[in-house]
Design a protein around this motif. Sequence first.
Motif, PDB file in Angstrom:
ATOM      1  N   ILE A  75       0.824  -1.208   0.000  1.00  0.00           N
ATOM      2  CA  ILE A  75       0.000   0.000   0.000  1.00  0.00           C
ATOM      3  C   ILE A  75       0.860   1.261   0.000  1.00  0.00           C
ATOM      4  O   ILE A  75       0.602   2.189  -0.779  1.00  0.00           O
ATOM      5  CB  ILE A  75      -0.998  -0.035   1.166  1.00  0.00           C
ATOM      6  N   PRO A  76       1.920   1.354   0.837  1.00  0.00           N
ATOM      7  CA  PRO A  76       2.813   2.510   0.687  1.00  0.00           C
ATOM      8  C   PRO A  76       3.404   2.614  -0.713  1.00  0.00           C
ATOM      9  O   PRO A  76       3.573   3.718  -1.241  1.00  0.00           O
ATOM     10  CB  PRO A  76       3.908   2.232   1.729  1.00  0.00           C
ATOM     11  N   GLY A  77       3.713   1.466  -1.331  1.00  0.00           N
ATOM     12  CA  GLY A  77       4.224   1.496  -2.695  1.00  0.00           C
ATOM     13  C   GLY A  77       3.211   2.061  -3.663  1.00  0.00           C
ATOM     14  O   GLY A  77       3.555   2.819  -4.579  1.00  0.00           O
ATOM     15  N   GLY A  78       1.936   1.693  -3.482  1.00  0.00           N
ATOM     16  CA  GLY A  78       0.891   2.264  -4.315  1.00  0.00           C
ATOM     17  C   GLY A  78       0.757   3.758  -4.127  1.00  0.00           C
ATOM     18  O   GLY A  78       0.566   4.514  -5.089  1.00  0.00           O
ATOM     19  N   PRO A 128       5.123  -3.977  -7.397  1.00  0.00           N
ATOM     20  CA  PRO A 128       3.879  -4.373  -8.076  1.00  0.00           C
ATOM     21  C   PRO A 128       2.903  -3.235  -8.330  1.00  0.00           C
ATOM     22  O   PRO A 128       2.415  -3.089  -9.462  1.00  0.00           O
ATOM     23  CB  PRO A 128       3.307  -5.450  -7.155  1.00  0.00           C
ATOM     24  N   PRO A 129       2.561  -2.409  -7.323  1.00  0.00           N
ATOM     25  CA  PRO A 129       1.622  -1.316  -7.640  1.00  0.00           C
ATOM     26  C   PRO A 129       2.214  -0.301  -8.606  1.00  0.00           C
ATOM     27  O   PRO A 129       1.491   0.269  -9.432  1.00  0.00           O
ATOM     28  CB  PRO A 129       1.325  -0.692  -6.274  1.00  0.00           C
ATOM     29  N   GLU A 347      -5.917   7.093 -11.130  1.00  0.00           N
ATOM     30  CA  GLU A 347      -5.464   7.740  -9.904  1.00  0.00           C
ATOM     31  C   GLU A 347      -5.490   6.800  -8.703  1.00  0.00           C
ATOM     32  O   GLU A 347      -4.771   6.998  -7.732  1.00  0.00           O
ATOM     33  CB  GLU A 347      -6.329   8.971  -9.589  1.00  0.00           C
ATOM     34  N   TYR A 348      -6.329   5.771  -8.764  1.00  0.00           N
ATOM     35  CA  TYR A 348      -6.494   4.858  -7.644  1.00  0.00           C
ATOM     36  C   TYR A 348      -5.922   3.467  -7.915  1.00  0.00           C
ATOM     37  O   TYR A 348      -5.987   2.603  -7.062  1.00  0.00           O
ATOM     38  CB  TYR A 348      -7.984   4.723  -7.289  1.00  0.00           C
ATOM     39  N   VAL A 349      -5.391   3.262  -9.105  1.00  0.00           N
ATOM     40  CA  VAL A 349      -4.910   1.925  -9.434  1.00  0.00           C
ATOM     41  C   VAL A 349      -3.744   1.517  -8.545  1.00  0.00           C
ATOM     42  O   VAL A 349      -3.651   0.367  -8.118  1.00  0.00           O
ATOM     43  CB  VAL A 349      -4.511   1.857 -10.923  1.00  0.00           C
ATOM     44  N   GLY A 350      -2.822   2.444  -8.233  1.00  0.00           N
ATOM     45  CA  GLY A 350      -1.665   2.091  -7.417  1.00  0.00           C
ATOM     46  C   GLY A 350      -2.065   1.559  -6.059  1.00  0.00           C
ATOM     47  O   GLY A 350      -1.710   0.444  -5.670  1.00  0.00           O
ATOM     48  N   VAL A 351      -2.853   2.338  -5.311  1.00  0.00           N
ATOM     49  CA  VAL A 351      -3.253   1.926  -3.972  1.00  0.00           C
ATOM     50  C   VAL A 351      -4.296   0.808  -4.030  1.00  0.00           C
ATOM     51  O   VAL A 351      -4.221  -0.171  -3.284  1.00  0.00           O
ATOM     52  CB  VAL A 351      -3.798   3.130  -3.177  1.00  0.00           C
ATOM     53  N   GLY A 352      -5.277   0.949  -4.921  1.00  0.00           N
ATOM     54  CA  GLY A 352      -6.313  -0.085  -5.012  1.00  0.00           C
ATOM     55  C   GLY A 352      -5.753  -1.426  -5.428  1.00  0.00           C
ATOM     56  O   GLY A 352      -6.109  -2.468  -4.872  1.00  0.00           O
TER      57      GLY A 352
END
Length: 426
Positions: A75-78, A128-129, A347-352
């Motif tokens: 999640i931090p990576g996202g 991965p994100p 905009e939300y793909v990284g965290v999601g």
Amino acid sequence: MPAPTLPAPSAAPPAHRRTVRITVVLLFAAWLVDYADRLVINLVLPSIGAEFDLDRTQQGLVVSAFFLAYALCQIPGGMLADRFGGRRVTLWALLSWSVFTALTGFAWSFAVLLALRFAFGVAEGVFPPAAMKVLVERTRPEERMGANGAVMSSNAIAAVLTPLAVAPLVAVFGWRSAFWSTAALGVLALVAVRLWLPAPLPRTEGAPVEAVARPRLREVLRKGVLWRFSFMMFGYSTIIWGLNTWVPSYLSEEHGVSLTAAGALVAIPALGAALATVLGGRLSDRLGGHHRKVIVPGMTVSAVALLLMANTPSLTGFVVFGTLAIFAASLAYMPIFAVPLAGLTPEYVGVGGAVVIVGGQVAGIVAPPVMGALADAFSFQVAFGFLVLGAAIAAVMSCLTPQDATAFRAAADRAPGSPSPVKESA
């Protein structure tokens, strides 16, 4: 085995087709090294266990140390990818994990090995994100799952190539040489991405044009629907990482198979997983999501095959049933991602995407030491039987999650918080 290229839609201009294909090839190469780096530890566990006098539970903890850090950093990576860009974070990850992979080859104790594996997990955890964001920014929605399927087939292909390459290397030069060699591959991937990754597509071509505020972490984490997909990934990954971690040791200890021969045998189910990953992506595109239609029958077959594999006394039977189990389970990998990727905005793909991925890393934390403890206390048969639980979890969660992008948007929007991290319905 050459990296797959993705045929873009015929209506797309040549520049777009070139962007998609180069992006797929570069991400394929980066993921290939990423996954190979993770698999090396499984192949050399017997050698490490002998050198440091580790029991199976401790060997499992060596694997779990990586996954603990890897899960914590998803999640931090996202968030980093959403804020600083997928390309920049991808380059940082490639450099960092190559350094820690090389340092693993110098480990002199169990404690140092744990620390280095944890640091390696931190470095790989942001990748991965970031890679998912790189892909989303350079593809159209209608080609995204096919592109992602081509990219992610690298994991299974790495599972084929890594044992074939590493086993002879370790037999001649020792287990430390495997980490130095994969670190060098990571540097090559870093240079390639740095030099040749194309710029993102124009916003109107690759993503909706509506202005969306930068996501806040709590807005995404409160979307319970994402966590259901994360649980599905947990079930799938329990099977994958359980088998990847302990099959080489089982072949060596229970059947007296040499490391080189074990590498060849492990490559057989890995090849089946590679084919199943691509097939699962194509089925997901064709079904427009509806992952339940793939995952329920796939996990049912996998569960039966796992039980047969665990209880057969024959080496041939073990390989045959193991190949069937991992092939059937691997059909689920791309369908798990299909609906979230179709519903989330860039905009939300990284965290999601990180929320979904983190379930798989929790499985990597849990499965290796649990199976090691079961093998120490009972037998490898009991340890492999434990993996049926993963198949059951994945199948159940596939029935409790939205089956298409429209249902996903509705489920996500029911959670409190704004702005919405999903695309507006047409």
